[in-house]
Write a protein that holds these residues in place. Sequence first.
Motif, mmCIF file in Angstrom:
data_model
loop_
_atom_site.group_PDB
_atom_site.id
_atom_site.type_symbol
_atom_site.label_atom_id
_atom_site.label_comp_id
_atom_site.label_asym_id
_atom_site.label_seq_id
_atom_site.Cartn_x
_atom_site.Cartn_y
_atom_site.Cartn_z
ATOM 1 N N LEU A 12 0.902 -1.340 -0.131
ATOM 2 C CA LEU A 12 0.089 0.058 0.157
ATOM 3 C C LEU A 12 1.007 1.436 0.151
ATOM 4 C CD1 LEU A 12 -2.637 -1.057 2.246
ATOM 5 C CD2 LEU A 12 -2.976 -0.934 -0.169
ATOM 6 N N SER A 13 1.888 1.130 0.636
ATOM 7 C CA SER A 13 2.891 2.307 0.524
ATOM 8 C C SER A 13 3.544 2.578 -0.746
ATOM 9 C CB SER A 13 4.040 2.430 1.743
ATOM 10 O OG SER A 13 5.118 1.474 1.152
ATOM 11 N N VAL A 14 3.641 1.480 -1.453
ATOM 12 C CA VAL A 14 4.033 1.899 -2.958
ATOM 13 C C VAL A 14 3.022 2.379 -3.817
ATOM 14 C CG1 VAL A 14 4.786 0.547 -4.852
ATOM 15 C CG2 VAL A 14 5.928 -0.065 -3.147
ATOM 16 N N VAL A 15 1.780 1.903 -3.556
ATOM 17 C CA VAL A 15 0.820 2.582 -4.240
ATOM 18 C C VAL A 15 0.325 4.082 -3.785
ATOM 19 C CG1 VAL A 15 -1.852 2.371 -4.479
ATOM 20 C CG2 VAL A 15 -0.437 0.290 -4.602
ATOM 21 N N GLU A 16 0.405 4.364 -2.609
ATOM 22 C CA GLU A 16 0.439 5.616 -2.180
ATOM 23 C C GLU A 16 1.291 6.615 -3.024
ATOM 24 O OE1 GLU A 16 -0.875 7.167 2.058
ATOM 25 O OE2 GLU A 16 1.035 6.205 2.015
ATOM 26 N N GLU A 17 2.498 6.093 -3.393
ATOM 27 C CA GLU A 17 3.582 6.997 -4.045
ATOM 28 C C GLU A 17 3.352 7.185 -5.500
ATOM 29 O OE1 GLU A 17 6.299 8.544 -2.621
ATOM 30 O OE2 GLU A 17 5.058 7.685 -0.677
ATOM 31 N N ILE A 18 2.303 6.405 -6.181
ATOM 32 C CA ILE A 18 2.150 6.685 -7.553
ATOM 33 C C ILE A 18 1.263 7.978 -8.119
ATOM 34 C CG2 ILE A 18 0.792 5.656 -9.681
ATOM 35 C CD1 ILE A 18 1.115 2.858 -8.215
ATOM 36 N N PRO A 19 1.932 8.751 -8.558
ATOM 37 C CA PRO A 19 1.402 10.368 -8.620
ATOM 38 C C PRO A 19 -0.020 10.162 -9.464
ATOM 39 C CG PRO A 19 3.169 9.966 -9.919
ATOM 40 C CD PRO A 19 3.344 8.689 -9.221
ATOM 41 N N ALA A 20 -0.754 11.157 -9.485
ATOM 42 C CA ALA A 20 -1.980 11.317 -10.139
ATOM 43 C C ALA A 20 -1.603 11.404 -11.636
ATOM 44 C CB ALA A 20 -2.679 12.606 -9.815
ATOM 45 N N GLY A 21 -2.343 10.706 -12.484
ATOM 46 C CA GLY A 21 -2.028 10.738 -13.980
ATOM 47 C C GLY A 21 -1.021 9.553 -14.309
ATOM 48 N N ARG A 22 -0.463 8.795 -13.444
ATOM 49 C CA ARG A 22 0.554 7.683 -13.595
ATOM 50 C C ARG A 22 -0.258 6.450 -13.170
ATOM 51 N NH1 ARG A 22 3.208 9.537 -17.349
ATOM 52 N NH2 ARG A 22 4.401 11.474 -16.962
ATOM 53 N N VAL A 23 0.162 5.391 -13.595
ATOM 54 C CA VAL A 23 -0.132 3.969 -13.315
ATOM 55 C C VAL A 23 0.987 3.243 -13.395
ATOM 56 C CG1 VAL A 23 -2.562 4.364 -14.617
ATOM 57 C CG2 VAL A 23 -0.656 3.458 -15.792
ATOM 58 N N ALA A 24 0.782 2.108 -12.349
ATOM 59 C CA ALA A 24 1.759 0.873 -12.315
ATOM 60 C C ALA A 24 1.105 -0.515 -12.329
ATOM 61 C CB ALA A 24 2.724 1.088 -11.103
ATOM 62 N N LEU A 78 -9.320 7.288 -13.375
ATOM 63 C CA LEU A 78 -8.018 7.332 -14.075
ATOM 64 C C LEU A 78 -8.376 8.547 -14.972
ATOM 65 C CD1 LEU A 78 -6.837 3.785 -14.490
ATOM 66 C CD2 LEU A 78 -5.707 5.389 -13.189
ATOM 67 N N GLU A 79 -9.376 8.277 -15.792
ATOM 68 C CA GLU A 79 -9.705 9.493 -16.932
ATOM 69 C C GLU A 79 -9.828 10.870 -16.345
ATOM 70 O OE1 GLU A 79 -12.225 7.308 -20.514
ATOM 71 O OE2 GLU A 79 -13.085 8.020 -18.669
ATOM 72 N N ALA A 80 -10.400 10.989 -15.110
ATOM 73 C CA ALA A 80 -10.455 12.383 -14.207
ATOM 74 C C ALA A 80 -9.014 12.875 -14.006
ATOM 75 C CB ALA A 80 -11.291 11.950 -12.962
ATOM 76 N N GLU A 81 -7.805 11.932 -13.822
ATOM 77 C CA GLU A 81 -6.496 12.286 -13.649
ATOM 78 C C GLU A 81 -5.843 12.540 -14.821
ATOM 79 O OE1 GLU A 81 -4.773 9.312 -11.176
ATOM 80 O OE2 GLU A 81 -6.089 10.081 -9.271
ATOM 81 N N GLY A 82 -6.466 12.481 -16.098
ATOM 82 C CA GLY A 82 -5.985 12.650 -17.399
ATOM 83 C C GLY A 82 -5.267 11.511 -18.340
ATOM 84 N N VAL A 83 -5.651 10.150 -17.384
ATOM 85 C CA VAL A 83 -4.780 9.015 -18.013
ATOM 86 C C VAL A 83 -5.577 8.839 -19.205
ATOM 87 C CG1 VAL A 83 -4.577 6.518 -17.757
ATOM 88 C CG2 VAL A 83 -4.264 8.459 -15.941
ATOM 89 N N GLU A 84 -5.001 8.368 -20.460
ATOM 90 C CA GLU A 84 -5.823 7.994 -21.700
ATOM 91 C C GLU A 84 -5.734 6.558 -22.103
ATOM 92 O OE1 GLU A 84 -3.230 10.141 -24.707
ATOM 93 O OE2 GLU A 84 -3.459 11.980 -23.571
ATOM 94 N N PHE A 85 -6.764 6.300 -22.860
ATOM 95 C CA PHE A 85 -7.041 4.816 -23.077
ATOM 96 C C PHE A 85 -6.993 4.413 -24.520
ATOM 97 C CE2 PHE A 85 -8.656 5.248 -18.961
ATOM 98 C CZ PHE A 85 -8.631 4.047 -18.276
ATOM 99 N N ARG A 86 -6.497 3.371 -24.943
ATOM 100 C CA ARG A 86 -6.687 2.956 -26.386
ATOM 101 C C ARG A 86 -7.581 1.545 -26.313
ATOM 102 N NH1 ARG A 86 -1.432 2.654 -28.515
ATOM 103 N NH2 ARG A 86 -1.971 4.611 -29.514
ATOM 104 N N GLY A 87 -8.788 2.042 -26.485
ATOM 105 C CA GLY A 87 -9.798 0.834 -26.314
ATOM 106 C C GLY A 87 -9.987 0.740 -24.935
ATOM 107 N N ARG A 88 -10.064 -0.326 -24.378
ATOM 108 C CA ARG A 88 -10.159 -0.731 -23.135
ATOM 109 C C ARG A 88 -9.071 -0.746 -22.112
ATOM 110 N NH1 ARG A 88 -14.203 -5.823 -22.582
ATOM 111 N NH2 ARG A 88 -14.114 -5.159 -20.661
ATOM 112 N N ARG A 89 -7.754 -0.381 -22.757
ATOM 113 C CA ARG A 89 -6.718 -0.426 -22.010
ATOM 114 C C ARG A 89 -6.005 0.951 -21.873
ATOM 115 N NH1 ARG A 89 -4.704 -5.788 -21.631
ATOM 116 N NH2 ARG A 89 -5.883 -7.454 -22.628
#
Length: 99
Positions: A12-24, A78-89
Amino acid sequence: MVLTQNLIYEILSVVEEIPAGRVASYGQIARLIGLPACSRLVGRVLSQAELYGDYPCHRALYHAGALAASFAAQRELLEAEGVEFRGRRVRMKKHRWEC
């Protein structure tokens, strides 16, 4: 692998470090905690993360950018943070977190 409170909070501490607009990916998180073969364990912990507090688990995905089937609001968050999708991914090359 024995699931301990320390391991849960390490994930959970690693997940907490992922910034908005990024994914892991679950595998990336597993590698960061030193357990590269435990991506399924990461997914299991994140599916129950609400038991431990408020974490941005929507930023954690399957390896190819696929969303968690049991997390209906994940794409919207994710879309609210600006993350883009290609289809369902998620477009992983553009939004992958490089820590």
